[in-house]
Scaffold this motif. Sequence first.
Motif, PDB file in Angstrom:
ATOM      1  N   ALA A  32       0.830  -1.205   0.000  1.00  0.00           N
ATOM      2  CA  ALA A  32       0.000   0.000   0.000  1.00  0.00           C
ATOM      3  C   ALA A  32       0.862   1.250   0.000  1.00  0.00           C
ATOM      4  N   GLN A  58      -5.543   7.355   1.445  1.00  0.00           N
ATOM      5  CA  GLN A  58      -6.302   6.151   1.145  1.00  0.00           C
ATOM      6  C   GLN A  58      -7.010   6.278  -0.205  1.00  0.00           C
ATOM      7  N   LEU A  61      -4.454   5.410  -2.606  1.00  0.00           N
ATOM      8  CA  LEU A  61      -4.281   3.960  -2.622  1.00  0.00           C
ATOM      9  C   LEU A  61      -5.325   3.296  -3.513  1.00  0.00           C
ATOM     10  N   LEU A  95      -8.243   3.327   9.874  1.00  0.00           N
ATOM     11  CA  LEU A  95      -8.643   3.549   8.495  1.00  0.00           C
ATOM     12  C   LEU A  95     -10.103   3.124   8.312  1.00  0.00           C
ATOM     13  N   LEU A  99     -12.753   1.619   2.976  1.00  0.00           N
ATOM     14  CA  LEU A  99     -11.521   1.528   2.202  1.00  0.00           C
ATOM     15  C   LEU A  99     -11.318   0.101   1.711  1.00  0.00           C
TER      16      LEU A  99
END
Length: 179
Positions: A32, A58, A61, A95, A99
């Motif tokens: 990641a 994120q 990502l 997180l 996600l």
Amino acid sequence: MNVLFVGGVHGVGKSTMCSPVAQELGAAYMSASDLIKAEKASAVAREGKLVANVLSNQELLIQAFGKRLRQSQASFVILDGHFALRDTTKTIQQLPVDLYSSLGITGFACIFDYPSAIAERISERDSRPTTAHEVSELQEIELQHAKLVAHTLGKPLQLIRAFDGASLKEMAEQMLGTY
């Protein structure tokens, strides 16, 4: 496509474990942090492992992972990353569950180890002092959040001791239906 997400705190040994397992199984291996860096070089803080813009990273990502998947011919991916991170203020941020849903994760593993061993590895590898207490606090939240994410998404989770590549390989094989 099967995507195994392997989480754990910095210095626990995710890359060391994931790369050989992916290679042995013919799976694609992605990190990641490498994907985020490739998407935007300044996304990860330069000092240590504190992360600037945790939530916006994120999004990077998700974009980078999608691009890499479109380029890849692999039917199985091992992605290493985190369930929780310290931001530049040293605040631990979990997180968002969505996600992992956005990434299409089909199974989870979370790597753990003795906080003192992780702190020692980080200090040696990154030449920055880290206390076992700091690692312990983050690892506890990492493990709790891994359980919550997996439960919320109804996906399997296996907690694996650091450097137990055989258990990680076994989980990956189960996901592939080859065990």
